[in-house]
Design a protein around this motif. Sequence first.
Motif: not given
Length: 187
Positions: A23-42
């Motif tokens: 399993t590869v688990v994401q350690l920290n959230g990636a969203a902010n007020t201008s992005t969902s963070g999908l391109a960075y984290g997920s």
Amino acid sequence: LAWGTTTAAVSGHLIHTPIREATVVQLNGAANTSTSGLAYGSDLVSQFARSFDAIPEHFPLPAFFDFAATRALMWQERSVRYVLEVQARADLVVFGVGALAAPVPSRVYTSGYLDQEDRVALASDGVVGDVCTVFLRENGTWEDVAINARATGPTPRQLQKIRRRVCVAAGEAKIVPLRAALRAGTV
């Protein structure tokens, strides 16, 4: 896996190596007020997972909550607790070290995660960088850095419980924050 500029660079060099029941688990959230963070984290977690035929476990939260109380409440949610439990069972973590200033800037400092008030607070706290969105001083201390109460990444204390910790860093700009990460016991 913690998202970041350096871990994203590593992802482009992974060799497909199937690992049973991984399993590869994401350690920290990636969203902010201008992005969902999908391109960075997920997307990064998914790319690592594909490389090892692993199951991706995403952490669909902001990198930093607006309020520490919101984070505390979210940590009570069953879906969030599930991901936190998967993180706690990890036997290997991969993360980078963020630098406040670098020729290739750390994403957490340049992509809308911090406002001017946050930057002033970090400067007054003597912060030199971060690991998994938890900010560190040069001497490795982090507990009383105010923004860390709103961060979604694991603390140095939590990282220390994981047997194998791989910190990926490159460039002279990472020397001071890497030293702080070493002093904090994250590596």
